[in-house]
Design a protein around this motif. Sequence first.
Motif, PDB file in Angstrom:
ATOM      1  N   THR A 267     -16.741  13.441   9.489  1.00  0.00           N
ATOM      2  CA  THR A 267     -17.781  14.519   9.854  1.00  0.00           C
ATOM      3  C   THR A 267     -18.408  14.838   8.644  1.00  0.00           C
ATOM      4  O   THR A 267     -18.224  15.210   7.710  1.00  0.00           O
ATOM      5  CB  THR A 267     -17.283  15.589  10.672  1.00  0.00           C
TER       6      THR A 267
ATOM      7  N   GLU B 293      -6.424   4.040 -10.227  1.00  0.00           N
ATOM      8  CA  GLU B 293      -7.764   4.367 -10.277  1.00  0.00           C
ATOM      9  C   GLU B 293      -8.273   5.254 -11.302  1.00  0.00           C
ATOM     10  O   GLU B 293      -7.723   5.711 -11.956  1.00  0.00           O
ATOM     11  CB  GLU B 293      -7.885   4.930  -8.732  1.00  0.00           C
TER      12      GLU B 293
ATOM     13  N   VAL C 253      -9.026  16.808  -3.073  1.00  0.00           N
ATOM     14  CA  VAL C 253     -10.461  17.042  -3.418  1.00  0.00           C
ATOM     15  C   VAL C 253     -10.295  17.650  -5.133  1.00  0.00           C
ATOM     16  O   VAL C 253      -9.919  18.423  -5.082  1.00  0.00           O
ATOM     17  CB  VAL C 253     -11.305  17.743  -2.601  1.00  0.00           C
TER      18      VAL C 253
ATOM     19  N   PRO D  49       1.044  -1.183  -0.151  1.00  0.00           N
ATOM     20  CA  PRO D  49       0.007   0.103   0.260  1.00  0.00           C
ATOM     21  C   PRO D  49       0.888   1.236   0.069  1.00  0.00           C
ATOM     22  O   PRO D  49       1.839   1.404   0.622  1.00  0.00           O
ATOM     23  CB  PRO D  49      -0.719  -0.164   1.413  1.00  0.00           C
TER      24      PRO D  49
ATOM     25  N   ASP E  92     -18.941  14.852  -1.543  1.00  0.00           N
ATOM     26  CA  ASP E  92     -17.892  14.426  -2.449  1.00  0.00           C
ATOM     27  C   ASP E  92     -17.348  13.267  -2.511  1.00  0.00           C
ATOM     28  O   ASP E  92     -16.226  12.971  -2.970  1.00  0.00           O
ATOM     29  CB  ASP E  92     -16.827  15.642  -2.389  1.00  0.00           C
TER      30      ASP E  92
ATOM     31  N   THR F 220     -15.547  19.679   4.473  1.00  0.00           N
ATOM     32  CA  THR F 220     -14.794  20.379   3.069  1.00  0.00           C
ATOM     33  C   THR F 220     -14.927  22.066   3.698  1.00  0.00           C
ATOM     34  O   THR F 220     -14.618  22.477   2.505  1.00  0.00           O
ATOM     35  CB  THR F 220     -15.783  20.069   2.051  1.00  0.00           C
TER      36      THR F 220
ATOM     37  N   THR G 225     -17.652  17.976  -7.335  1.00  0.00           N
ATOM     38  CA  THR G 225     -16.454  18.120  -6.535  1.00  0.00           C
ATOM     39  C   THR G 225     -16.465  16.709  -5.689  1.00  0.00           C
ATOM     40  O   THR G 225     -17.269  16.051  -5.315  1.00  0.00           O
ATOM     41  CB  THR G 225     -16.596  18.865  -5.310  1.00  0.00           C
ATOM     42  N   ARG G 226     -15.274  15.883  -6.060  1.00  0.00           N
ATOM     43  CA  ARG G 226     -15.216  14.551  -5.690  1.00  0.00           C
ATOM     44  C   ARG G 226     -13.897  14.467  -5.109  1.00  0.00           C
ATOM     45  O   ARG G 226     -12.713  14.925  -5.397  1.00  0.00           O
ATOM     46  CB  ARG G 226     -15.084  13.718  -6.945  1.00  0.00           C
ATOM     47  N   ALA G 227     -13.971  13.460  -3.776  1.00  0.00           N
ATOM     48  CA  ALA G 227     -12.377  13.271  -3.392  1.00  0.00           C
ATOM     49  C   ALA G 227     -11.855  12.145  -4.395  1.00  0.00           C
ATOM     50  O   ALA G 227     -12.482  11.462  -4.991  1.00  0.00           O
ATOM     51  CB  ALA G 227     -13.083  12.382  -2.096  1.00  0.00           C
ATOM     52  N   ILE G 228     -10.420  12.370  -4.588  1.00  0.00           N
ATOM     53  CA  ILE G 228      -9.857  11.708  -5.299  1.00  0.00           C
ATOM     54  C   ILE G 228      -9.592  10.325  -4.663  1.00  0.00           C
ATOM     55  O   ILE G 228      -8.771  10.448  -3.641  1.00  0.00           O
ATOM     56  CB  ILE G 228      -8.393  12.507  -5.770  1.00  0.00           C
ATOM     57  N   PRO G 229      -9.673   9.349  -5.384  1.00  0.00           N
ATOM     58  CA  PRO G 229      -9.677   7.855  -4.817  1.00  0.00           C
ATOM     59  C   PRO G 229      -8.130   7.698  -4.410  1.00  0.00           C
ATOM     60  O   PRO G 229      -7.210   7.915  -5.447  1.00  0.00           O
ATOM     61  CB  PRO G 229     -10.203   7.001  -5.830  1.00  0.00           C
ATOM     62  N   ASP G 230      -7.768   7.116  -3.329  1.00  0.00           N
ATOM     63  CA  ASP G 230      -6.465   6.633  -3.053  1.00  0.00           C
ATOM     64  C   ASP G 230      -5.399   7.787  -2.987  1.00  0.00           C
ATOM     65  O   ASP G 230      -4.298   7.572  -2.822  1.00  0.00           O
ATOM     66  CB  ASP G 230      -5.727   5.570  -4.037  1.00  0.00           C
TER      67      ASP G 230
ATOM     68  N   LEU H 297     -11.255  16.037   9.109  1.00  0.00           N
ATOM     69  CA  LEU H 297     -11.571  14.698   8.821  1.00  0.00           C
ATOM     70  C   LEU H 297     -12.327  14.664   7.312  1.00  0.00           C
ATOM     71  O   LEU H 297     -12.544  15.680   6.873  1.00  0.00           O
ATOM     72  CB  LEU H 297     -12.768  14.498   9.648  1.00  0.00           C
ATOM     73  N   PRO H 298     -12.260  13.534   6.790  1.00  0.00           N
ATOM     74  CA  PRO H 298     -13.014  13.359   5.524  1.00  0.00           C
ATOM     75  C   PRO H 298     -14.652  13.757   5.618  1.00  0.00           C
ATOM     76  O   PRO H 298     -15.079  13.828   6.781  1.00  0.00           O
ATOM     77  CB  PRO H 298     -13.196  11.820   5.412  1.00  0.00           C
ATOM     78  N   GLY H 299     -15.251  14.442   4.722  1.00  0.00           N
ATOM     79  CA  GLY H 299     -16.491  14.823   4.741  1.00  0.00           C
ATOM     80  C   GLY H 299     -16.599  16.425   5.427  1.00  0.00           C
ATOM     81  O   GLY H 299     -17.175  17.055   5.062  1.00  0.00           O
TER      82      GLY H 299
END
Lengths: 550, 183
Positions: free
Chosen positions: B54, A241, A260, A235, B136, A312, A250-255, A308-310
Amino acid sequence: MDKLICKCGHENPPGTVLCESCGRPLNEQEQNKQLADMRYEGTARRSQTYNKSIIDKIWNFFSSVKVGVGIIIVLLIAAALGTILPQKQYVPATTEADIEAYYTDIYGSVGTVYHALGFHDLYNSFWFIGLVGMLAISLIIASLDRFVPLYKSLKNQRVLRHSSFMHKQRILAEGPGDAETLKKAEEKLTDLKYKVSTDKNGLLAEKGRFSRWGPYVNHIGLIIFLFGVMLRMMPGFYVDETLWIREGETRAIPDAPGYVLESKGFTLETYTGEGEEEKFGEAIDRVGTVAKNYQTDVVLYKIPEGALPGDTADMEMVEEHAIRVNQPFKFDGYALYQMDFQQDELKTMSFALQNKETGESRGDLTIDLVNPETNYELEDGSVVELLGYYPDFSGFENGEPQTATPLPKNPGFLVKMTTPDTPDGETSFITIQNTVEPLGDNDYKLAFQGVETRDASGLTVRKDRTLPILGLGGLIFMIGVAQGMYFNHRRFWIQQQADGSILLAGHTNKNWFGLKKDLDQVTEHASLPAYRDQQEDMEAQEKREGEQLT
Amino acid sequence: MSTEKKRNKKKNRTIMRSVILLLLVAAIGYTIYNSVTADEVEVLKVGDPAPDFTLTDLDGETHKLSDYKGQGVFLNFWGTWCEPCIKEMPAMASQYEVYEDQGVQILAVNIAQSNFEVETFARQYGLNFPIVIDRDKSVMTAYNIRPLPTTMLVNPQGEIQRIVTGEMTEQDIAGFMEEIKPE
C-alpha cells in the motif's frame, strides 16, 4: 558369487580374504603371503564384489578412494584458477550483461572464456557445485563400503584364531609355557586396561577398538559441514546484503521483511593525541589522522504482523542502537555491521536574494536538497519559487535539464524570483559553479551562502542460520580426527597348545612401539616366550640381500 | 544358501544403492537449481502472486495492490534520474488512455524521491496515471527491484504475468497491456 565357508564353519561374504571368525586365509594369494593385510581385517570392500548392474558400476566408481582424491585435486585446480581473474563481486559492473562485457573488454578472449565457463562466479557455477556434490557422494559411499564390513568383521571375530592367521601377524611369539601363563597374562592385560575374553585354551585381549571408527566419524563431520554449506543456497538461511543509509533516512532492510531502519547519524572519531591519548601523539604525527571510532546510530522499527510493505503508519520502534565496527547490531537472527561510510554529502543549500547592482539582500532562504519546497517567502513580499530541481545535474537534453542520480551531488535549480522591484518575476538556472539567465538579464540573483552536509553509512546485513550446523560438522570432524589419531586399536591373541607351548600374535592399527611396550610388560609378568617383529625381520633380510647383491 | 534368498539379497542391494544415489543426486540437483536461479530475481518469478503493498499517491490517495484484483496492473518502477524511465512515460500515458476503460491500471512507483521532484515531473509530462512514492524502498525491496526501469505485469488473478527490465516501446506497452487485460 557364493558365500565363502571357512574350514571353521563361519560363512564369510564373497570376496573376503581372511575369515572374519578364525582368520584363516581364504584364497591362495593370501595363503602365500608372509604377513596378513590387516587394513580392513581382510574383509572385502563390498563394491568390488558386486559389479553387475549400472547402479553397481556407479556405486563402485564413487567407492574408489582414487576417484575421491581425483575429485579433490580437480576442485583444488578449479579453485586456484578462480583466483586468477577477479570474481564477479569485485568487478565494477552490476548487471549480468555489463559483467560479461567487462571480462571481455579488460581481459580479451581469455576473459570471455573465463566468464563463459563460470570461473567469474566459481562457487555458484553449476559444475563446481556438482563437483563438491560428487565429493560428498564419494565420501558417503566410500565410507559405507568400508565401515560396514569392518564393523561386521570386528563384531564376528572370535577368540581362537587359526594358527595360519597367528603366524602371519607382525608380532609373533612361540615357545614353552606353564599352567599359569595364560592366567598371568590375562591378569596383566586386564591391568593394562585391555578387554580380555577367553575361550578354551586361548584369550583375546583388545583395547581401543573405537579408534577404528575415527575416519568414518570424520567423514560424517565433513558431510554435515557440506550440508550446512548447501543450506546457504536455500532462501531464508543466508543473507549477505549491503544497505546504504543517509542521516535522517528511513529504509527497509533488504532481505529482512518487516524491518525498517532509520539512521540518526554517522560519527567518525579520530584520536586527538591530547590528554590520555598523548601516548598516541607520535603515531598521529607520523600518519596524520588515526580513526578511533566509526559509528552509526540507528533506530529499528518493525511493521506489525499483517501490515503491508509501504504501510509505515503503524510501525513500532523496536530498539535504538549504536552500530560500531566489530560491534554489530543483532536482532532476530540478523546482524547489521558498520562496513563503510561516505562523508559530507550535500543536505541543504542557503542563498541570499541579492540585487546585482546594489548588493542589497532581500533575505536568506535554505533549500532542503532531500525534500525541497516549492515556495520560499522572504521579507517585504519577495518570493523565490522553485520551478525545477535536478539533484545531480548532468547537462541539458532537448533543452531539459537532466539528473544523473537521485543524490544531491551537483544540485541544479530552476527558480523564479519575484520582488516588489520585479513583480513579473525573473527566471534563473543555478548550479554550484554557474548561473544561467535563460530569459534575459536579471536584476536579482541568488547569492550562495553556505551548505549543510550529512553522512552516509554503508551497512552489511547478514543472517546465517547455517553457523550451528557448520560448527557441529567441524566439531564432529575434529572428534573423528582425535579418535583416529590419538588412540590405537591394539589386540593380542594368546593360545596354549596341547603340548603346553604358547603361541602369541599381536596387532595394532598404528603405533607399534606402544604395542611392544605393553607386550614387554606382559611378557615379563607372565614369563611369555620372547616375541619378534616379523616385518622388521623381513626388512632386515631384504637389506642383507640387497647388500649381498652389490 | 538358496537361490531365491540370494536373488532377494541382490534385489535389496540394488534398491538400497539406488535410493542412496537418488537422494544424493536430488540434493545436489536442488542445490544447483537454487544457486542458478538465485542470480536472477531472487524472490519473485513469473506465476508467483504479486506481493501486496500500500502506497500513497501525489494526491494523498492510498493505492493497495489487492484492491485492483480483477483488473490488470501495470506496475512500473522508476526514477527521474533514469533516462529510459523518462522516455517510456509518455507512451505509458497514451496507452493508459486506451486501456484504462478495459480494466488495466497503471501504478508508477517512484523510488524514494521528493514530492517536489515527482510532482514537477508529472506536471511537465502531463502524466494521467497515479504515481506513488516508495519512501523507504520497502516495496522495491519486497519486489527485489535491481535495475530501473522494471515493470511487473500483474494479471487480474493477482499473479505476476511478466517481468520486464529495461525500456519499452509504445508497441511493447500496448502488447503487455493486452496480455493482462481482464477477459
